[in-house]
Design a protein around this motif. Structure first.
Motif, PDB file in Angstrom:
ATOM      1  N   ASP A  10      44.555  44.742  47.265  1.00  0.00           N
ATOM      2  CA  ASP A  10      45.598  44.091  46.632  1.00  0.00           C
ATOM      3  C   ASP A  10      45.248  43.291  45.442  1.00  0.00           C
ATOM      4  O   ASP A  10      43.881  42.344  45.578  1.00  0.00           O
ATOM      5  CB  ASP A  10      45.878  42.615  47.584  1.00  0.00           C
ATOM      6  N   PRO A  11      45.412  43.806  44.269  1.00  0.00           N
ATOM      7  CA  PRO A  11      44.833  43.393  42.954  1.00  0.00           C
ATOM      8  C   PRO A  11      44.996  41.756  42.932  1.00  0.00           C
ATOM      9  O   PRO A  11      44.181  41.033  42.211  1.00  0.00           O
ATOM     10  CB  PRO A  11      45.759  43.809  41.928  1.00  0.00           C
ATOM     11  N   GLY A  12      45.962  41.348  43.483  1.00  0.00           N
ATOM     12  CA  GLY A  12      46.177  39.794  43.671  1.00  0.00           C
ATOM     13  C   GLY A  12      44.797  39.183  44.257  1.00  0.00           C
ATOM     14  O   GLY A  12      44.429  38.084  43.552  1.00  0.00           O
ATOM     15  N   ARG A  13      44.374  39.700  45.074  1.00  0.00           N
ATOM     16  CA  ARG A  13      43.244  38.753  46.056  1.00  0.00           C
ATOM     17  C   ARG A  13      42.147  38.890  44.844  1.00  0.00           C
ATOM     18  O   ARG A  13      41.264  38.060  44.741  1.00  0.00           O
ATOM     19  CB  ARG A  13      42.901  39.676  47.089  1.00  0.00           C
ATOM     20  N   HIS A  14      41.803  40.307  44.298  1.00  0.00           N
ATOM     21  CA  HIS A  14      40.647  40.375  43.277  1.00  0.00           C
ATOM     22  C   HIS A  14      41.119  39.281  42.128  1.00  0.00           C
ATOM     23  O   HIS A  14      40.198  38.661  41.645  1.00  0.00           O
ATOM     24  CB  HIS A  14      40.751  41.692  42.787  1.00  0.00           C
ATOM     25  N   LEU A  15      42.118  39.307  41.579  1.00  0.00           N
ATOM     26  CA  LEU A  15      42.802  38.232  40.611  1.00  0.00           C
ATOM     27  C   LEU A  15      42.122  36.784  40.859  1.00  0.00           C
ATOM     28  O   LEU A  15      41.762  36.100  40.201  1.00  0.00           O
ATOM     29  CB  LEU A  15      44.042  38.268  40.048  1.00  0.00           C
ATOM     30  N   GLU A  16      42.798  36.389  42.097  1.00  0.00           N
ATOM     31  CA  GLU A  16      42.315  35.015  42.464  1.00  0.00           C
ATOM     32  C   GLU A  16      40.910  34.825  42.569  1.00  0.00           C
ATOM     33  O   GLU A  16      40.282  33.801  42.258  1.00  0.00           O
ATOM     34  CB  GLU A  16      42.798  34.845  43.854  1.00  0.00           C
ATOM     35  N   HIS A  17      40.062  35.899  42.990  1.00  0.00           N
ATOM     36  CA  HIS A  17      38.769  35.539  43.104  1.00  0.00           C
ATOM     37  C   HIS A  17      38.056  35.341  41.853  1.00  0.00           C
ATOM     38  O   HIS A  17      37.120  34.686  41.550  1.00  0.00           O
ATOM     39  CB  HIS A  17      38.090  36.932  43.846  1.00  0.00           C
ATOM     40  N   LEU A  18      38.426  36.349  40.894  1.00  0.00           N
ATOM     41  CA  LEU A  18      37.885  36.288  39.546  1.00  0.00           C
ATOM     42  C   LEU A  18      38.379  35.021  38.825  1.00  0.00           C
ATOM     43  O   LEU A  18      37.456  34.459  37.954  1.00  0.00           O
ATOM     44  CB  LEU A  18      38.422  37.782  38.792  1.00  0.00           C
ATOM     45  N   ALA A  19      39.553  34.614  38.696  1.00  0.00           N
ATOM     46  CA  ALA A  19      40.011  33.430  38.405  1.00  0.00           C
ATOM     47  C   ALA A  19      39.018  32.195  38.771  1.00  0.00           C
ATOM     48  O   ALA A  19      38.724  31.171  37.785  1.00  0.00           O
ATOM     49  CB  ALA A  19      41.282  33.020  38.661  1.00  0.00           C
ATOM     50  N   GLY A  20      38.802  32.073  39.996  1.00  0.00           N
ATOM     51  CA  GLY A  20      37.642  31.347  40.568  1.00  0.00           C
ATOM     52  C   GLY A  20      36.606  31.033  39.962  1.00  0.00           C
ATOM     53  O   GLY A  20      35.974  29.834  39.638  1.00  0.00           O
ATOM     54  N   ILE A  21      36.027  32.267  39.531  1.00  0.00           N
ATOM     55  CA  ILE A  21      34.797  32.363  38.405  1.00  0.00           C
ATOM     56  C   ILE A  21      34.799  31.949  37.266  1.00  0.00           C
ATOM     57  O   ILE A  21      34.190  30.968  36.593  1.00  0.00           O
ATOM     58  CB  ILE A  21      34.208  33.697  38.855  1.00  0.00           C
ATOM     59  N   ALA A  22      36.074  32.385  36.501  1.00  0.00           N
ATOM     60  CA  ALA A  22      36.264  31.854  35.303  1.00  0.00           C
ATOM     61  C   ALA A  22      36.406  30.604  35.301  1.00  0.00           C
ATOM     62  O   ALA A  22      36.089  29.715  34.048  1.00  0.00           O
ATOM     63  CB  ALA A  22      37.557  32.649  34.709  1.00  0.00           C
ATOM     64  N   GLU A  23      37.128  29.817  36.131  1.00  0.00           N
ATOM     65  CA  GLU A  23      37.274  28.450  36.171  1.00  0.00           C
ATOM     66  C   GLU A  23      36.170  27.598  35.978  1.00  0.00           C
ATOM     67  O   GLU A  23      36.013  26.545  35.671  1.00  0.00           O
ATOM     68  CB  GLU A  23      38.351  27.880  37.102  1.00  0.00           C
ATOM     69  N   LEU A  24      34.766  28.093  36.627  1.00  0.00           N
ATOM     70  CA  LEU A  24      33.724  27.450  36.315  1.00  0.00           C
ATOM     71  C   LEU A  24      33.303  27.389  35.018  1.00  0.00           C
ATOM     72  O   LEU A  24      32.222  26.676  34.774  1.00  0.00           O
ATOM     73  CB  LEU A  24      32.501  28.023  37.235  1.00  0.00           C
ATOM     74  N   GLY A  25      33.711  28.184  34.009  1.00  0.00           N
ATOM     75  CA  GLY A  25      33.345  28.225  32.737  1.00  0.00           C
ATOM     76  C   GLY A  25      32.356  29.276  32.378  1.00  0.00           C
ATOM     77  O   GLY A  25      31.846  29.353  31.320  1.00  0.00           O
ATOM     78  N   VAL A  26      32.514  30.283  33.118  1.00  0.00           N
ATOM     79  CA  VAL A  26      31.759  31.664  33.051  1.00  0.00           C
ATOM     80  C   VAL A  26      32.439  32.130  31.671  1.00  0.00           C
ATOM     81  O   VAL A  26      33.616  32.584  31.637  1.00  0.00           O
ATOM     82  CB  VAL A  26      31.512  32.589  34.221  1.00  0.00           C
ATOM     83  N   GLU A  27      31.403  32.834  30.812  1.00  0.00           N
ATOM     84  CA  GLU A  27      32.032  33.040  29.620  1.00  0.00           C
ATOM     85  C   GLU A  27      32.268  34.486  29.567  1.00  0.00           C
ATOM     86  O   GLU A  27      33.244  35.178  28.766  1.00  0.00           O
ATOM     87  CB  GLU A  27      30.992  32.950  28.467  1.00  0.00           C
ATOM     88  N   ARG A  28      31.585  35.363  30.326  1.00  0.00           N
ATOM     89  CA  ARG A  28      31.619  36.870  30.554  1.00  0.00           C
ATOM     90  C   ARG A  28      31.759  37.396  32.063  1.00  0.00           C
ATOM     91  O   ARG A  28      30.680  36.985  32.861  1.00  0.00           O
ATOM     92  CB  ARG A  28      30.453  37.470  29.876  1.00  0.00           C
ATOM     93  N   ILE A  29      32.584  38.142  32.369  1.00  0.00           N
ATOM     94  CA  ILE A  29      32.721  38.718  33.811  1.00  0.00           C
ATOM     95  C   ILE A  29      32.951  40.232  33.703  1.00  0.00           C
ATOM     96  O   ILE A  29      33.890  40.688  32.907  1.00  0.00           O
ATOM     97  CB  ILE A  29      34.048  38.029  34.648  1.00  0.00           C
ATOM     98  N   PHE A  30      31.907  40.940  34.412  1.00  0.00           N
ATOM     99  CA  PHE A  30      31.909  42.267  34.304  1.00  0.00           C
ATOM    100  C   PHE A  30      32.224  42.663  35.621  1.00  0.00           C
ATOM    101  O   PHE A  30      31.420  42.497  36.666  1.00  0.00           O
ATOM    102  CB  PHE A  30      30.378  42.689  33.806  1.00  0.00           C
ATOM    103  N   LEU A  31      33.223  43.574  35.760  1.00  0.00           N
ATOM    104  CA  LEU A  31      33.349  44.177  36.932  1.00  0.00           C
ATOM    105  C   LEU A  31      33.204  45.480  37.351  1.00  0.00           C
ATOM    106  O   LEU A  31      33.145  46.570  36.502  1.00  0.00           O
ATOM    107  CB  LEU A  31      35.107  44.496  36.762  1.00  0.00           C
TER     108      LEU A  31
END
Length: 322
Positions: free
Chosen positions: A274-295
């Motif tokens: 489910d891409p939606g589950r991945h999106l939710e997880h990654l959005a939680g990381i971004a909300e912390l203020g992480v500037e770069r996320i590498f998948l």
């Protein structure tokens, strides 16, 4: 806005396929990319380990977005040679190349035949190595006699601006230690409260520059396939970090995880169709203020992952991060 990048895993694919994958990732909307720098894979099943520095030259020439590497100078790479490599890529591709420096793992460094130091000595060696590299990138002639030895080294082909030197770190203790020298820090995905503590430790110790997180994940058309991929390719994730630094053969990792169930491996990363589950997880990381996320999709087939996430995750994640 959070930068969303693609991780190219040299342990899992031959360099030629990784080059095609990183080009496809740029076309699909990824903002950047990074790669590993291993001499051996984590597992015999992974079966690859191309030379990152040859590949980086080709990848930077074939793309237009920023690229970086997580590397461990000090044993397998003499700091003067590491500085020369860094300088060459930064001169050829200004403002596009970075390196994250770590204290290393025995699986890659044992090939020199030198003893594998204890962690405190490896950390001290890294600090010396960083100092040598920075002085060389500044144009100085360097002689150094400590945990690393350098005799009258000078880099003759220098970039106008030295490349950023980030730190690769996992624990809050290391985050505090590297803050003194790092231009940024990269860590691995971990529970949000632990990631938040890591970020706070780095910033409170004076750490500057971007905070990056590498996220291992498994995606496939079905959940069962995603879990099976993780179990086949990424079960070394069950080995604790303090032990993973010390094991020196892929077969050792395989032996330690031989009895691991698919469900147990899936508990170390998000394995879902489910891409939606991945999106939710990654959005939680971004909300912390992480500037770069590498998948990093831990499977060996990257095309469908790149296309699916380029269409169904990246646009939404970037919009949410704004």
């Amino acid at each position: 806005m959070t930068i969303v990048g693609f991780h190219a895993s040299h342990e899992q694919l031959p360099p030629s396929r990784l080059l095609r994958a990183v080009k496809r990732a740029e076309d699909a909307g990824f903002d950047a990319a990074m790669c590993s720098d291993h001499f051996e894979p984590w597992s015999v099943r992974q079966g690859h380990s191309g030379y990152a520095w040859s590949w980086l030259g080709a990848a930077l020439e074939a793309t237009r977005f920023p690229l970086g590497v997580v590397t461990a100078p000090g044993q397998r790479y003499h700091p003067a040679i590491a500085a020369q490599k860094l300088a060459t890529l930064a001169e050829m591709y200004p403002d596009r190349f970075w390196a994250a420096l770590g204290s290393g793992e025995a699986i890659n460094e044992h090939v020199t035949g030198d003893p594998w130091p204890a962690k405190d000595e490896r950390d001290a060696r890294l600090a010396e190595t960083v100092d040598v590299i920075r002085r060389l990138l500044a144009g100085s002639e360097v002689t150094h006699d400590g945990l690393v030895h350098v005799d009258r080294a000078r880099i003759w082909s220098l970039p106008e601006i030295p490349p950023p030197l980030f730190a690769a770190a996992v624990s809050t203790e290391t985050a505090r230690e590297v803050a003194a020298w790092a231009d940024g820090v990269i860590t691995v995905d971990q529970p949000l409260d632990e990631l938040s503590a890591f970020m706070a430790a780095y910033r409170q110790a004076g750490g500057v520059g971007p905070i990056s997180v590498q996220v291992h994940l498994s995606w496939a058309p079905t959940d069962d396939e995603a879990i099976a991929i993780a179990h086949d390719q990424w079960r070394q994730s069950l080995v604790p970090a303090h032990l993973a630094w010390e094991l020196d053969r892929p077969a050792d990792f395989d032996a330690l995880t031989a009895d691991a169930t698919p469900e147990k491996v899936a508990g170390t990363l998000l394995a879902s169709a489910d891409p939606g589950r991945h999106l939710e997880h990654l959005a939680g990381i971004a909300e912390l203020g992480v500037e770069r996320i590498f998948l990093h999709h831990v499977g060996t087939e990257q095309d469908a992952f790149i296309d699916t996430f380029g269409e169904r995750v990246l646009p939404q994640l970037k919009a949410a991060a704004r």
